[in-house]
Design a protein around this motif. Structure first.
Motif, mmCIF file in Angstrom:
data_model
loop_
_atom_site.group_PDB
_atom_site.id
_atom_site.type_symbol
_atom_site.label_atom_id
_atom_site.label_comp_id
_atom_site.label_asym_id
_atom_site.label_seq_id
_atom_site.Cartn_x
_atom_site.Cartn_y
_atom_site.Cartn_z
ATOM 1 N N VAL A 143 55.044 101.205 114.451
ATOM 2 C CA VAL A 143 54.848 101.306 113.009
ATOM 3 C C VAL A 143 54.355 102.705 112.675
ATOM 4 C CG1 VAL A 143 53.595 100.398 111.019
ATOM 5 C CG2 VAL A 143 54.254 98.853 112.849
ATOM 6 N N GLY A 144 54.914 103.293 111.632
ATOM 7 C CA GLY A 144 54.430 104.586 111.171
ATOM 8 C C GLY A 144 53.331 104.397 110.139
ATOM 9 N N LEU A 145 52.273 105.215 110.208
ATOM 10 C CA LEU A 145 51.138 105.090 109.307
ATOM 11 C C LEU A 145 50.789 106.437 108.692
ATOM 12 C CD1 LEU A 145 48.530 102.900 111.234
ATOM 13 C CD2 LEU A 145 49.943 102.209 109.315
ATOM 14 N N ALA A 146 50.318 106.394 107.443
ATOM 15 C CA ALA A 146 49.601 107.507 106.839
ATOM 16 C C ALA A 146 48.282 106.932 106.343
ATOM 17 C CB ALA A 146 50.390 108.120 105.683
ATOM 18 N N VAL A 147 47.156 107.504 106.782
ATOM 19 C CA VAL A 147 45.853 106.922 106.487
ATOM 20 C C VAL A 147 44.935 107.957 105.863
ATOM 21 C CG1 VAL A 147 46.106 105.306 108.414
ATOM 22 C CG2 VAL A 147 44.866 107.461 108.761
ATOM 23 N N GLY A 148 43.841 107.452 105.295
ATOM 24 C CA GLY A 148 42.801 108.305 104.752
ATOM 25 C C GLY A 148 41.440 107.805 105.184
ATOM 26 N N SER A 149 40.442 108.711 105.140
ATOM 27 C CA SER A 149 39.075 108.368 105.517
ATOM 28 C C SER A 149 38.138 109.143 104.601
ATOM 29 C CB SER A 149 38.828 108.719 106.984
ATOM 30 O OG SER A 149 38.977 110.116 107.198
ATOM 31 N N ALA A 150 36.857 109.163 104.935
ATOM 32 C CA ALA A 150 35.893 109.845 104.076
ATOM 33 C C ALA A 150 36.214 111.317 103.913
ATOM 34 C CB ALA A 150 34.487 109.668 104.652
ATOM 35 N N ASN A 151 36.692 111.961 104.977
ATOM 36 C CA ASN A 151 36.947 113.403 104.941
ATOM 37 C C ASN A 151 38.423 113.773 104.963
ATOM 38 O OD1 ASN A 151 34.182 114.642 105.119
ATOM 39 N ND2 ASN A 151 34.101 113.360 106.947
ATOM 40 N N ALA A 152 39.276 112.841 105.355
ATOM 41 C CA ALA A 152 40.697 113.148 105.557
ATOM 42 C C ALA A 152 41.555 112.388 104.555
ATOM 43 C CB ALA A 152 41.125 112.780 106.976
ATOM 44 N N ALA A 153 42.674 112.986 104.184
ATOM 45 C CA ALA A 153 43.597 112.355 103.243
ATOM 46 C C ALA A 153 45.025 112.542 103.727
ATOM 47 C CB ALA A 153 43.448 112.965 101.846
ATOM 48 N N GLY A 154 45.809 111.451 103.732
ATOM 49 C CA GLY A 154 47.220 111.547 104.064
ATOM 50 C C GLY A 154 47.481 111.980 105.481
ATOM 51 N N ILE A 250 42.312 117.899 104.896
ATOM 52 C CA ILE A 250 40.907 117.644 104.595
ATOM 53 C C ILE A 250 40.748 117.495 103.092
ATOM 54 C CG2 ILE A 250 38.565 118.590 104.770
ATOM 55 C CD1 ILE A 250 39.506 120.135 107.255
ATOM 56 N N ARG A 251 39.948 116.522 102.671
ATOM 57 C CA ARG A 251 39.744 116.290 101.242
ATOM 58 C C ARG A 251 39.048 117.485 100.587
ATOM 59 N NH1 ARG A 251 40.877 111.096 99.805
ATOM 60 N NH2 ARG A 251 40.792 109.491 101.445
ATOM 61 N N ALA A 252 39.361 117.716 99.303
ATOM 62 C CA ALA A 252 38.760 118.813 98.549
ATOM 63 C C ALA A 252 37.240 118.666 98.543
ATOM 64 C CB ALA A 252 39.296 118.821 97.114
ATOM 65 N N GLY A 253 36.547 119.784 98.774
ATOM 66 C CA GLY A 253 35.097 119.794 98.753
ATOM 67 C C GLY A 253 34.442 119.376 100.057
ATOM 68 N N LYS A 254 35.225 118.997 101.069
ATOM 69 C CA LYS A 254 34.682 118.558 102.349
ATOM 70 C C LYS A 254 34.741 119.695 103.375
ATOM 71 C CE LYS A 254 34.045 114.192 101.203
ATOM 72 N NZ LYS A 254 32.715 113.534 101.224
ATOM 73 N N THR A 255 33.746 119.729 104.264
ATOM 74 C CA THR A 255 33.727 120.654 105.400
ATOM 75 C C THR A 255 33.373 119.856 106.642
ATOM 76 O OG1 THR A 255 32.996 122.475 103.986
ATOM 77 C CG2 THR A 255 32.703 122.747 106.352
ATOM 78 N N LEU A 256 34.114 120.040 107.722
ATOM 79 C CA LEU A 256 33.869 119.248 108.917
ATOM 80 C C LEU A 256 34.204 120.028 110.173
ATOM 81 C CD1 LEU A 256 36.816 116.807 109.457
ATOM 82 C CD2 LEU A 256 36.641 118.064 107.349
ATOM 83 N N ALA A 257 33.779 119.465 111.301
ATOM 84 C CA ALA A 257 34.071 120.041 112.611
ATOM 85 C C ALA A 257 35.170 119.236 113.275
ATOM 86 C CB ALA A 257 32.809 120.040 113.471
#
Length: 374
Positions: A143-154, A250-257
């Protein structure tokens, strides 16, 4: 019906029961030779479309009776899906799209066979999905997926086979892996290509990747190519090679490692009148580059925004399908929605007196895997 669409939808103020009749008036025309389909639904359940070979001649004044005897409601199966987010690096909060393989489709009120669906999360963080039961006894193995989380989109990726098999209609659930935050193994690059100038690599099958003195090998890897015109004593004439990923999801306004793993190795191509390929070797710098524009090529000598390592020696390879250096868990911090992962290739001489003339050192990259980390 030419010029007016190809469907007529009837919505009744009260349910239509067995034996009821109704009339539909359509513009006169001859539709013989084409397929005419009827479908019926109570708004929540779905049936196979019904066809009628008798219907088609709609010339003015003609009345064609159609018996819409419905078969049994087409059986459906519900699945509860849990997401293993280890490859992404944080819990999945949304499935932007789940794409079924050929032969499967989601229930639909229209006549189209829809293989793509958005899934909202349940209160317990799982996801519910319904598919037609008569398409397979088991959940599709791939199955192919596109997912999002607190910091990630698409975040887009493809699951491997055999990750989710469910046999009961009232299945309590199954677990499937979320995609890596970013992943590329270049398996879908269609052909070999190379270029000296800085360019976007979209025409090579890598949308919004950037390369400067770069290349790709079909279904295998990407390359950053350093060309040595002359290494001789104090003479030093070299051209860097470089590749950059697209901006990270990465979602707008987010910074991550991020934790980045990849394979690397180099080979040499000796040009006309070239010599001394073994007198130098490839080295690499890796990190990130922040550029606000999504679609822009990056120059080979552009500055890195953060350097994870610099001047790392690369091992000479013998097989482009199995690169010798397996680098794991390279931490890249400070990443935002304008960040790209960057590799720059160049050379060093083995000794001050070593001479190298007209040789290209091709730094190969493959199996790029990226995960969000604290």
């Amino acid at each position: 019906m030419e010029g007016a669409g190809d469907a007529v939808t009837l919505r009744f103020a009260r349910p239509v029961g067995e034996g009821d009749s109704f009339w539909v008036f359509i513009a006169p025309g001859d539709m013989r030779g084409g397929e005419v389909l009827f479908t019926a639904s109570d708004g929540t359940e779905f049936t196979w479309p019904l066809s009628s070979g008798a219907f088609g001649d709609c010339t003015a004044g003609r009345i064609t009776p159609v018996n819409l005897t419905l078969p049994e409601i087409r059986p459906m199966k519900d699945y509860r899906i849990s997401i293993d987010a280890s490859q992404l690096g944080e819990p999945v909060s949304e499935i932007n799209a789940v794409e079924l393989p050929d032969g499967f489709c989601f229930p639909s009120l229209d006549l189209a066979l829809r293989r793509m669906e958005n899934l909202p999360a349940n209160s317990d963080g799982t996801f519910s999905m319904r598919v037609f039961e008569d398409m397979s006894a088991d959940f599709p193995p791939e199955v192919g997926l596109a997912v999002g989380s607190a910091n990630a989109a698409g975040v887009v990726g493809k699951l491997g086979t055999g990750q989710c098999l469910v046999s009961d209609v009232t299945a309590s659930g199954c677990t499937i892996k979320a995609p890596y935050f970013f992943f590329e193994n270049f398996a879908e690059v269609p052909a070999d290509n190379s270029s000296d100038g800085a360019m976007l690599l979209t025409p090579w099958g890598l949308p919004d990747w950037s390369g400067a003195r770069s290349g790709v090998q079909a279904n295998a890897c990407i390359m950053a190519n350093c060309h040595v015109s002359s290494h001789s004593g104090i003479s030093d004439s070299r051209s860097y090679g470089r590749v950059d990923t697209p901006c990270l999801p990465i979602r707008a306004g987010k910074t991550l490692a991020l934790s980045v793993s990849f394979d690397i190795g180099y080979d040499t191509v000796v040009g006309t009148m070239g010599s001394g390929a073994g007198n130098s070797w490839a080295i690499c710098t890796f990190g990130r580059t922040d550029i606000s524009q999504t679609s822009v090529a990056v120059a080979a000598d552009a500055a890195f925004s953060e350097t994870t390592f610099s001047g790392r020696a690369v091992t000479k390879l013998s097989d482009t399908n199995n690169l010798p250096d397996k680098l794991s868990n390279q931490r890249v911090s400070g990443c935002g929605p304008n960040s790209r992962l960057s590799w720059q290739a160049y050379t060093e001489k083995k000794s001050w007196s070593a001479t190298t003339t007209n040789v290209t050192y091709r730094c190969h990259l493959d199996n790029i895997r990226v995960t969000i980390v604290p």
